[in-house]
Structure formats: structure tokens, C-alpha cells
Design a protein around this motif. Structure first.
Motif, PDB file in Angstrom:
ATOM      1  N   ARG A  39      38.761  32.198  40.557  1.00 48.89           N
ATOM      2  CA  ARG A  39      38.970  32.332  39.112  1.00 48.89           C
ATOM      3  C   ARG A  39      39.650  33.645  38.769  1.00 48.89           C
ATOM      4  NH1 ARG A  39      33.912  30.174  38.357  1.00 48.89           N
ATOM      5  NH2 ARG A  39      33.012  32.234  38.174  1.00 48.89           N
ATOM      6  N   LEU A  40      39.258  34.711  39.451  1.00 50.68           N
ATOM      7  CA  LEU A  40      39.824  36.030  39.174  1.00 50.68           C
ATOM      8  C   LEU A  40      41.252  36.144  39.661  1.00 50.68           C
ATOM      9  CD1 LEU A  40      36.753  38.242  40.087  1.00 50.68           C
ATOM     10  CD2 LEU A  40      37.625  37.741  37.790  1.00 50.68           C
ATOM     11  N   GLY A  41      41.558  35.480  40.759  1.00 50.79           N
ATOM     12  CA  GLY A  41      42.912  35.481  41.296  1.00 50.79           C
ATOM     13  C   GLY A  41      43.245  36.784  42.008  1.00 50.79           C
ATOM     14  N   GLY A  42      44.516  37.012  42.202  1.00 49.41           N
ATOM     15  CA  GLY A  42      44.975  38.158  42.976  1.00 49.41           C
ATOM     16  C   GLY A  42      45.037  37.772  44.440  1.00 49.41           C
TER      17      GLY A  42
ATOM     18  N   LEU B 234      41.885  38.651  46.666  1.00 49.88           N
ATOM     19  CA  LEU B 234      40.696  37.843  46.370  1.00 49.88           C
ATOM     20  C   LEU B 234      40.888  36.395  46.773  1.00 49.88           C
ATOM     21  CD1 LEU B 234      39.485  39.262  42.945  1.00 49.88           C
ATOM     22  CD2 LEU B 234      38.484  39.624  45.208  1.00 49.88           C
ATOM     23  N   LEU B 235      42.086  35.865  46.565  1.00 48.62           N
ATOM     24  CA  LEU B 235      42.350  34.482  46.963  1.00 48.62           C
ATOM     25  C   LEU B 235      42.256  34.321  48.477  1.00 48.62           C
ATOM     26  CD1 LEU B 235      45.277  33.548  44.559  1.00 48.62           C
ATOM     27  CD2 LEU B 235      42.882  32.824  44.411  1.00 48.62           C
TER      28      LEU B 235
ATOM     29  N   ALA C  23      44.841  26.982  45.382  1.00 45.91           N
ATOM     30  CA  ALA C  23      46.244  26.554  45.400  1.00 45.91           C
ATOM     31  C   ALA C  23      46.867  26.659  44.009  1.00 45.91           C
ATOM     32  CB  ALA C  23      46.345  25.120  45.929  1.00 45.91           C
ATOM     33  N   MET C  24      46.120  26.306  42.970  1.00 41.16           N
ATOM     34  CA  MET C  24      46.646  26.427  41.605  1.00 41.16           C
ATOM     35  C   MET C  24      46.983  27.873  41.279  1.00 41.16           C
ATOM     36  SD  MET C  24      44.427  23.757  39.267  1.00 41.16           S
ATOM     37  CE  MET C  24      45.069  24.398  37.732  1.00 41.16           C
ATOM     38  N   ARG C  25      46.081  28.794  41.634  1.00 45.63           N
ATOM     39  CA  ARG C  25      46.319  30.219  41.355  1.00 45.63           C
ATOM     40  C   ARG C  25      47.534  30.723  42.121  1.00 45.63           C
ATOM     41  NH1 ARG C  25      44.119  32.685  37.133  1.00 45.63           N
ATOM     42  NH2 ARG C  25      43.805  34.597  38.260  1.00 45.63           N
ATOM     43  N   ARG C  26      47.833  30.096  43.236  1.00 43.16           N
ATOM     44  CA  ARG C  26      48.999  30.500  44.027  1.00 43.16           C
ATOM     45  C   ARG C  26      50.270  29.782  43.565  1.00 43.16           C
ATOM     46  NH1 ARG C  26      45.837  30.398  49.832  1.00 43.16           N
ATOM     47  NH2 ARG C  26      45.178  32.565  49.765  1.00 43.16           N
ATOM     48  N   GLY C  27      50.134  28.916  42.568  1.00 42.75           N
ATOM     49  CA  GLY C  27      51.291  28.189  42.061  1.00 42.75           C
ATOM     50  C   GLY C  27      51.686  26.996  42.909  1.00 42.75           C
ATOM     51  N   GLU C  28      50.769  26.503  43.724  1.00 45.29           N
ATOM     52  CA  GLU C  28      51.044  25.386  44.632  1.00 45.29           C
ATOM     53  C   GLU C  28      50.430  24.109  44.063  1.00 45.29           C
ATOM     54  OE1 GLU C  28      49.126  26.943  48.114  1.00 45.29           O
ATOM     55  OE2 GLU C  28      50.778  28.325  48.538  1.00 45.29           O
TER      56      GLU C  28
END
Length: 98
Positions: free
Chosen positions: A20-23, A26-27, A61-66
């Protein structure tokens, strides 16, 4: 068994919070923890835990734009646990971005 479930839930909850936090850092940690749980407990995981793993992988994957990778994970979560509300919600968000 209760101690094992606590360990699994704790790692997955932490991984989800990091997703949720991303980066990037952290991912990467979240991804590692999910893989650790899957690799360590594999055959012992309940369908709900397996679905949760797929959902967290989809969020990462969503946070990475995938998005196509995310979709595959959410769909896999729903194949494992068809009633999983979080996987349904995330798939809906992917299909209907704001």
C-alpha cells in the motif's frame, strides 16, 4: 498450527501494508515476504491464504504499473477463492480506474 497461522498472517499483513505504501524498496521487501511465505508453507496454506498471496502480488504489480501482471494475480486469487472480496475489489479497480 495456531502459531503457524499467526506467522503466516503476520507476514502477509506486513507485506500488504508495504504494498500500500509503495516505493521500490518496500515493494521489493513485500514481494520477498510473500515469496517466503509461499515457499516456506506452500502445501500447508489454506485456500484463503493462497488467494491472499495472489492478491498481494497483484497489488505489488499494480504499484509497479504492471496492470496485466496484476490482473493475472487477481484472477488467480478468484480461481482459488471465488468469493474473495478483496481480489474482486482490486480487479474492479483495475478495470474501472478513477
Amino acid at each position: 498450527q495456531a502459531a503457524q497461522a499467526h506467522t503466516i498472517a503476520g507476514r502477509l499483513n506486513s507485506a500488504e501494508a508495504m504494498a500500500r505504501l509503495g516505493g521500490d524498496e518496500l515493494l521489493a521487501i513485500a514481494d520477498g515476504w510473500v515469496e517466503l511465505v509461499a515457499g516456506t508453507f506452500g502445501d500447508q496454506l489454506t485456500p484463503q491464504f493462497r488467494a491472499e498471496i495472489e492478491t498481494i502480488k497483484g497489488k505489488i504489480a499494480m504499484r509497479r504499473g504492471e496492470s496485466s501482471v496484476a490482473r493475472r494475480h487477481f484472477e488467480q486469487a478468484l480461481r482459488i477463492a471465488p468469493g474473495d472480496s478483496e481480489a474482486k475489489l482490486q480487479l474492479s479497480r483495475l478495470e474501472n480506474p478513477r
